[in-house]
Every structure is written in C-alpha cells, then in structure tokens.
Design a protein around this motif. Sequence first.
Motif, PDB file in Angstrom:
ATOM      1  N   ARG A 133      35.575  29.754  49.772  1.00  0.00           N
ATOM      2  CA  ARG A 133      35.487  29.582  48.329  1.00  0.00           C
ATOM      3  C   ARG A 133      36.874  29.442  47.716  1.00  0.00           C
ATOM      4  NH1 ARG A 133      33.554  35.529  46.008  1.00  0.00           N
ATOM      5  NH2 ARG A 133      35.434  36.697  46.614  1.00  0.00           N
ATOM      6  N   GLN A 134      36.895  28.859  46.528  1.00  0.00           N
ATOM      7  CA  GLN A 134      38.138  28.711  45.790  1.00  0.00           C
ATOM      8  C   GLN A 134      37.911  29.059  44.334  1.00  0.00           C
ATOM      9  OE1 GLN A 134      40.085  24.840  45.941  1.00  0.00           O
ATOM     10  NE2 GLN A 134      42.069  25.841  45.634  1.00  0.00           N
ATOM     11  N   LYS A 138      43.132  29.526  41.956  1.00  0.00           N
ATOM     12  CA  LYS A 138      43.553  30.291  43.123  1.00  0.00           C
ATOM     13  C   LYS A 138      43.379  29.469  44.396  1.00  0.00           C
ATOM     14  CE  LYS A 138      42.453  34.801  41.100  1.00  0.00           C
ATOM     15  NZ  LYS A 138      41.754  36.102  41.295  1.00  0.00           N
ATOM     16  N   GLY A 139      43.827  30.011  45.500  1.00  0.00           N
ATOM     17  CA  GLY A 139      43.730  29.319  46.774  1.00  0.00           C
ATOM     18  C   GLY A 139      42.383  29.494  47.446  1.00  0.00           C
ATOM     19  N   LEU A 140      42.234  28.831  48.577  1.00  0.00           N
ATOM     20  CA  LEU A 140      41.014  28.925  49.350  1.00  0.00           C
ATOM     21  C   LEU A 140      40.908  30.287  50.030  1.00  0.00           C
ATOM     22  CD1 LEU A 140      41.145  25.401  50.996  1.00  0.00           C
ATOM     23  CD2 LEU A 140      39.426  26.168  49.352  1.00  0.00           C
ATOM     24  N   GLU A 141      39.700  30.811  50.077  1.00  0.00           N
ATOM     25  CA  GLU A 141      39.436  32.092  50.731  1.00  0.00           C
ATOM     26  C   GLU A 141      38.309  31.918  51.744  1.00  0.00           C
ATOM     27  OE1 GLU A 141      38.410  36.735  49.564  1.00  0.00           O
ATOM     28  OE2 GLU A 141      37.714  35.137  48.249  1.00  0.00           O
ATOM     29  N   ALA A 170      33.515  30.539  41.544  1.00  0.00           N
ATOM     30  CA  ALA A 170      34.356  29.722  42.432  1.00  0.00           C
ATOM     31  C   ALA A 170      33.610  28.450  42.833  1.00  0.00           C
ATOM     32  CB  ALA A 170      34.713  30.500  43.704  1.00  0.00           C
ATOM     33  N   TYR A 228      32.293  26.846  46.067  1.00  0.00           N
ATOM     34  CA  TYR A 228      31.946  27.320  47.403  1.00  0.00           C
ATOM     35  C   TYR A 228      31.768  26.121  48.342  1.00  0.00           C
ATOM     36  CZ  TYR A 228      31.337  32.048  45.663  1.00  0.00           C
ATOM     37  OH  TYR A 228      31.563  33.294  45.126  1.00  0.00           O
ATOM     38  N   THR A 287      42.395  24.574  55.666  1.00  0.00           N
ATOM     39  CA  THR A 287      42.492  23.248  55.054  1.00  0.00           C
ATOM     40  C   THR A 287      43.103  22.249  56.015  1.00  0.00           C
ATOM     41  OG1 THR A 287      42.820  24.317  52.925  1.00  0.00           O
ATOM     42  CG2 THR A 287      43.342  21.989  53.058  1.00  0.00           C
TER      43      THR A 287
END
Length: 122
Positions: A40-41, A45-48, A93, A95, A107
């Motif tokens: 999710r992002q 914010k960055g990707l998690e 976010a 997803y 990524t």
Amino acid sequence: QVQLQESGPGLVKPSQTLSLTCTVSGGSITTSYYYWSWIRQPPGKGLEWMGAIAYDGSTYYSPSLKSHTSISRDTSKNQFSLQLSSVTPEDTAVYYCARDRAIVVVTGFGSWGQGTQVTVSS
C-alpha cells in the motif's frame, strides 16, 4: 503474461474490516516458486509491503501489521485476498497486489496490479 487486478470497496468506515481481492490471469497462484503480495501507499508516503501468500499457501506478514492483517487465497478462482481489521483513517491508501519470486516485492520488480484507492472515513 500474468495480470493482476485489485477489487473491493473504495470507502470503509473506521473500526471496520477492509477486504480486497486480487484476481490473477495469465498464471496460476499455485505455480512454484512465486509469492503474491499486498502493498500500500498512503497519500504523500512511500510504498509499504504488508504481507504475502506463497505458491504453497504459506503466509508472511509485516511485523508492524501482523496483528490485524490476514491474507488468504481461493485457488479455484485464482484469487488471493487481504483483510485488514480495525481500520483507522491512517489506513487510507492506494492498495496494490503483486507477484514476485521474492517474498517482499519492491518497486521495479515483479508484476503489479494497477492499484485501488481505499479511503477510511466515517
């Protein structure tokens, strides 16, 4: 070529459970040795990476989300799903679902769906 498509409600109320499904075409979710992830992002914010389910059904979770995350699969439909319980607005976010040969996809690697926006709001 494998394709992934996320689906689910775009709006979830706080304290409820967020449920998303990833439908896979062009490849089987049981094919060795692939891992199927949810990422999710949040806005700004960055990707998690949240977690993954393996070709053999094993599951792996981010330690920070493990307590309220569940990933499952339906091999008859070639789908895997995410459930995130007790959501708060911080779970808002985009997803994504993804496939890679690594448990934790990053990524630039693997195959990704287009993403789906989920907003947590009353």
